[in-house]
Design an enzyme around this catalytic site. Sequence first.
Site, PDB file in Angstrom:
ATOM      1  N   LYS A  30       6.406  -6.479   9.764  1.00  0.00           N
ATOM      2  CA  LYS A  30       7.110  -7.828   8.995  1.00  0.00           C
ATOM      3  C   LYS A  30       6.475  -9.246   9.227  1.00  0.00           C
ATOM      4  CE  LYS A  30      11.674  -7.959   8.796  1.00  0.00           C
ATOM      5  NZ  LYS A  30      11.572  -9.242   8.751  1.00  0.00           N
ATOM      6  N   SER A  31       6.488  -9.849  10.555  1.00  0.00           N
ATOM      7  CA  SER A  31       6.262 -10.808  10.643  1.00  0.00           C
ATOM      8  C   SER A  31       4.682 -11.145  10.426  1.00  0.00           C
ATOM      9  CB  SER A  31       5.746 -11.699  12.129  1.00  0.00           C
ATOM     10  OG  SER A  31       7.733 -11.461  12.940  1.00  0.00           O
ATOM     11  N   ARG A  35       2.465 -13.632   6.908  1.00  0.00           N
ATOM     12  CA  ARG A  35       1.893 -14.334   7.136  1.00  0.00           C
ATOM     13  C   ARG A  35       0.295 -14.206   6.103  1.00  0.00           C
ATOM     14  NH1 ARG A  35       5.733 -14.703  11.170  1.00  0.00           N
ATOM     15  NH2 ARG A  35       5.612 -15.996  12.357  1.00  0.00           N
ATOM     16  N   GLY A 103      14.563 -14.355   5.830  1.00  0.00           N
ATOM     17  CA  GLY A 103      14.727 -15.568   6.278  1.00  0.00           C
ATOM     18  C   GLY A 103      13.428 -16.446   6.884  1.00  0.00           C
ATOM     19  N   ARG A 131      22.512 -18.485   6.481  1.00  0.00           N
ATOM     20  CA  ARG A 131      21.625 -18.873   7.072  1.00  0.00           C
ATOM     21  C   ARG A 131      21.137 -20.678   7.240  1.00  0.00           C
ATOM     22  NH1 ARG A 131      17.798 -14.078   8.311  1.00  0.00           N
ATOM     23  NH2 ARG A 131      17.800 -15.305  10.027  1.00  0.00           N
ATOM     24  N   ASP A 328      14.566  -9.396  17.728  1.00  0.00           N
ATOM     25  CA  ASP A 328      15.525  -8.445  16.928  1.00  0.00           C
ATOM     26  C   ASP A 328      15.710  -7.252  17.448  1.00  0.00           C
ATOM     27  OD1 ASP A 328      14.505 -10.305  15.129  1.00  0.00           O
ATOM     28  OD2 ASP A 328      12.858 -10.196  14.440  1.00  0.00           O
ATOM     29  N   ARG A 359      24.679 -11.075  14.491  1.00  0.00           N
ATOM     30  CA  ARG A 359      24.459  -9.955  15.083  1.00  0.00           C
ATOM     31  C   ARG A 359      24.627 -10.088  16.564  1.00  0.00           C
ATOM     32  NH1 ARG A 359      17.580  -9.185  14.122  1.00  0.00           N
ATOM     33  NH2 ARG A 359      18.648  -8.191  11.609  1.00  0.00           N
ATOM     34  N   ARG A 403      19.258  -4.123  10.978  1.00  0.00           N
ATOM     35  CA  ARG A 403      19.008  -3.603  12.324  1.00  0.00           C
ATOM     36  C   ARG A 403      19.995  -2.755  12.695  1.00  0.00           C
ATOM     37  NH1 ARG A 403      13.187  -5.100  12.782  1.00  0.00           N
ATOM     38  NH2 ARG A 403      13.025  -7.147  11.936  1.00  0.00           N
TER      39      ARG A 403
HETATM   40  C1  S3P Z   1      10.039 -13.668  13.082  1.00  0.00           C
HETATM   41  C2  S3P Z   1      10.819 -14.619  13.981  1.00  0.00           C
HETATM   42  C3  S3P Z   1      12.218 -14.692  14.172  1.00  0.00           C
HETATM   43  C4  S3P Z   1      12.259 -12.672  13.538  1.00  0.00           C
HETATM   44  C5  S3P Z   1      12.607 -12.868  13.050  1.00  0.00           C
HETATM   45  C6  S3P Z   1      10.889 -12.535  12.516  1.00  0.00           C
HETATM   46  C7  S3P Z   1       8.702 -14.090  12.403  1.00  0.00           C
HETATM   47  O1  S3P Z   1      13.116 -15.527  14.135  1.00  0.00           O
HETATM   48  O2  S3P Z   1      13.649 -12.395  14.143  1.00  0.00           O
HETATM   49  O3  S3P Z   1      12.868 -11.381  12.294  1.00  0.00           O
HETATM   50  O4  S3P Z   1       8.657 -13.949  11.599  1.00  0.00           O
HETATM   51  O5  S3P Z   1       8.102 -15.106  12.817  1.00  0.00           O
HETATM   52  P1  S3P Z   1      12.951 -16.740  14.703  1.00  0.00           P
HETATM   53  O6  S3P Z   1      12.128 -17.628  14.456  1.00  0.00           O
HETATM   54  O7  S3P Z   1      14.297 -17.287  13.914  1.00  0.00           O
HETATM   55  O8  S3P Z   1      14.088 -16.532  15.753  1.00  0.00           O
END
Ligand code: S3P
Length: 446
Positions: A30-31, A35, A103, A131, A328, A359, A403
């Site tokens: 996902k991250s 990007r 987020g 958030r 996560d 969480r 999750r």
């Molecule tokens: C993420 C960073 C994390 C993670 C989120 C994905 C990212 O959050 O919990 O699911 O893709 O950079 P935080 O940066 O708020 O810790």
Amino acid sequence: MLTALMTVSRPLTASRASALAGAIAVPGDKSISHRALMLSALAIGQTRITGLLEGEDVHRTASAMRALGAQVMRDVPGEWHVNGVGIGGLTEPDDVLDMGNSGTAARLLAGILASHPIFSVLTGDASLRRRPMGRVIEPVSQTGAQFSARDGRRLPMAIRGASHAMPIAYRMKVASAQVKSAILLAGLNARGLTRVEEPVATRDHTENMLRHFGAEIAVERQEGGRIITLAGQPELIAADIAVPGDPSSAAFPLVAALLVEGSRITVRGVGLNPLRTGVFAALRAMGARLSIANERIEGGEPVGDVTVEASPLAAADTEPALAPSMIDEFPILAVACACATGTSRLRGLGELRVKESDRLAATAALLAGNGMRVEIEGDDLIVHGNGGPPAGGGLVATQMDHRLAMSGLVLGCVTKEPVRVDDVSFIDTSFPGFVDLMTGLGCRFG
Ligand code: S3P
């Protein structure tokens, strides 16, 4: 359409499974998927992306980049191409950008928008609107951008991007890859050097991908942390991306197989970036028979096949400094702790309070509601396991958190009584196909 789908609750019950077996792949990271879409939209030329996560969260980013002028096209499932507009080339969206449950999408995009001279408004679903955005607004305002957000610095939030963005110099106050990434992305269209100091290292996919697209970025390591320096206004050149399987998603079937007697499964092509694999180290330290084979580098990220066999587990004790590398995975790690022998202490989980749900409280409630003794002490989660299967029989309140839903279903694979999860619809944000994939391994959901 998306919003309509997300408002219909879908309950599901997991019952005790017999041995899980099989070799599977999980959806793309996902991250990295967020990007990939954002940076390719800012590059010159066409980027082909394979293995993109086609979950709700990533669709939100795709829609937002389209609304900002990039061409984002899905060719076949998992294969996309993006024609970028170049740094500084995004155009004003003619409507609010709705980032749904994500987020990462909201915060990273806020960074990009801060250094484009356009007006935009970001919003999200009820979970995302709760958030905190102040953690991004504070550093990213250094560009000269103006933010106007709801009370408590929450979405919806309006952004008037800076016409001549100033570079940011910032020492991180929370260990957050999202905040770090927002700063770096804002720095792309600022004149001069952007500098971020993070006392505790967090996932570095943004840094890796910026390098992949040709940006000038230096990373200096120091005592667990890093100083990252980015030269502003580079020309990003389109460069194809292969997205690895998401280790955060892989953790669910892997923990299920560790806990269900007689199981053995392999998850192929899992991303193994060292800043993401804390959960695998923690499980090994608990006695998990977990092995990694076929390690390789794909698209600048380490990847491998992870195999687990059902294992008796001992209690865990995880260090706060390692929390970002498995941030996560704590709900599913807590499920593993519930089945382990002894008292586990998962330390330094304060950041869990500002995820898709609180969480920390929700994970404790998930276990307590299924017969486990758990405590929260400061930022630590304490789980008392007795080595046997938890009672189960509870109803898990998922609170719009994918999750928690998946953790509840995995818990139900091992408990004496079935576990009911009130709403599994949010699983689609990160792991579309979860229920079918797990059912194929031998799980019993209905
Ligand atoms: C993420 C960073 C994390 C993670 C989120 C994905 C990212 O959050 O919990 O699911 O893709 O950079 P935080 O940066 O708020 O810790």
